[in-house]
Design an enzyme around this catalytic site. Structure first.
Site, mmCIF file in Angstrom:
data_model
loop_
_atom_site.group_PDB
_atom_site.id
_atom_site.type_symbol
_atom_site.label_atom_id
_atom_site.label_comp_id
_atom_site.label_asym_id
_atom_site.label_seq_id
_atom_site.Cartn_x
_atom_site.Cartn_y
_atom_site.Cartn_z
ATOM 1 N N ILE A 44 11.404 14.638 -20.847
ATOM 2 C CA ILE A 44 10.700 15.018 -21.963
ATOM 3 C C ILE A 44 9.846 13.671 -22.213
ATOM 4 O O ILE A 44 10.540 12.927 -22.686
ATOM 5 C CB ILE A 44 11.413 15.501 -22.932
ATOM 6 C CG1 ILE A 44 11.801 17.023 -22.717
ATOM 7 C CG2 ILE A 44 10.526 15.536 -24.460
ATOM 8 C CD1 ILE A 44 12.684 17.610 -23.818
ATOM 9 N N VAL A 64 4.797 13.080 -18.164
ATOM 10 C CA VAL A 64 5.191 11.539 -18.035
ATOM 11 C C VAL A 64 6.532 11.505 -17.749
ATOM 12 O O VAL A 64 6.955 10.846 -16.741
ATOM 13 C CB VAL A 64 4.722 10.775 -19.445
ATOM 14 C CG1 VAL A 64 4.885 9.559 -19.368
ATOM 15 C CG2 VAL A 64 3.272 11.149 -19.697
ATOM 16 N N CYS A 65 7.349 11.665 -18.618
ATOM 17 C CA CYS A 65 8.731 11.203 -18.504
ATOM 18 C C CYS A 65 9.413 11.853 -17.159
ATOM 19 O O CYS A 65 10.525 11.203 -16.578
ATOM 20 C CB CYS A 65 9.672 11.751 -19.589
ATOM 21 S SG CYS A 65 8.947 10.978 -21.213
ATOM 22 N N LEU A 66 9.038 13.015 -16.740
ATOM 23 C CA LEU A 66 9.489 13.642 -15.495
ATOM 24 C C LEU A 66 8.528 13.107 -14.280
ATOM 25 O O LEU A 66 9.124 12.933 -13.388
ATOM 26 C CB LEU A 66 9.800 15.221 -15.499
ATOM 27 C CG LEU A 66 9.791 15.925 -14.426
ATOM 28 C CD1 LEU A 66 11.407 15.810 -13.685
ATOM 29 C CD2 LEU A 66 9.824 17.486 -14.938
#
Length: 208
Positions: free
Chosen positions: A115, A119-121
């Site tokens: 999440i 971005v984070c993934l």
């Protein structure tokens, strides 16, 4: 004779590692692509799947003392691992501690959720693929601002060769056979975290 590739080789309890990236309270409050209760249920289903088969797991957070907030407490509690706190790298793959924890498992298939999705993934998934890893992006255990962002991110992931999937599909792939050593424990995870199939499983367990 057909040669297996990473696209046809399935996940197993012996070849995969779980990476949970930045499921932080400050980020989760702004998500709009899925109802919060549904998203949390999917996250819990994924981590309890990993726990049921003792899958190596890595959890990381970006600036948890800042506005992003701490990781959902259920994640490290269920998985029984410490959170790797990043100094500020947006792409988790740029963190030597996070990347090193993945490398230490010796496994090349990464089941990855994060999440926010775009971005984070997305960023560590792209970076891991570039380094030869086979990444499974668990979309329903990830979240982002709205459906448009989710759909665009899925397209970019697939363009890079990332396998886009769901937590229940990951569970079924890891189980492979109801008669396996993990059949009962994974069946119970399904019963508790999938509403409709849960009714089926609960009826079956009630007979026993």
């Amino acid at each position: 004779m057909t040669t297996k590739t990473k696209y046809s080789e399935f996940l197993t309890p012996e070849n995969a590692v779980l990476a949970m990236i930045d499921h932080q309270t400050g980020l989760m409050v702004g998500l709009g692509d899925e109802h919060p209760t549904v998203l949390k249920n999917s996250i819990m289903g994924l981590i309890r799947t990993a726990k049921a088969i003792d899958l190596p797991s890595v959890v990381t957070a970006s600036l948890p003392d800042g506005p992003n907030g701490p990781i959902m407490p259920e994640i490290p509690e269920v998985l029984g691992v410490d959170v790797i706190e990043r100094a500020g790298q947006i792409n988790a793959w740029d963190s030597a501690d996070f990347r090193g924890a993945i490398e230490q498992t010796g496994r090349k298939k990464i089941i990855m959720a994060g999440i926010v999705t775009d971005v984070c993934l997305l960023f560590p998934a792209l970076s891991a693929v570039e380094e030869g890893y086979d990444v499974y992006a668990v979309i329903d255990a990830s979240g982002t601002w709205n459906k448009t962002v989710q759909e665009v991110t899925i397209q970019r992931l697939t363009q890079a060769g990332v396998k886009v999937t769901t937590w229940a599909s990951v569970l079924a792939e890891l189980m492979n056979d109801w008669r396996s050593d993990y059949g009962d424990s994974l069946g119970r995870v399904l019963a508790e975290h999938t509403t409709k199939y849960g009714y089926v499983m609960n009826s079956y367990f009630a007979k026993g």
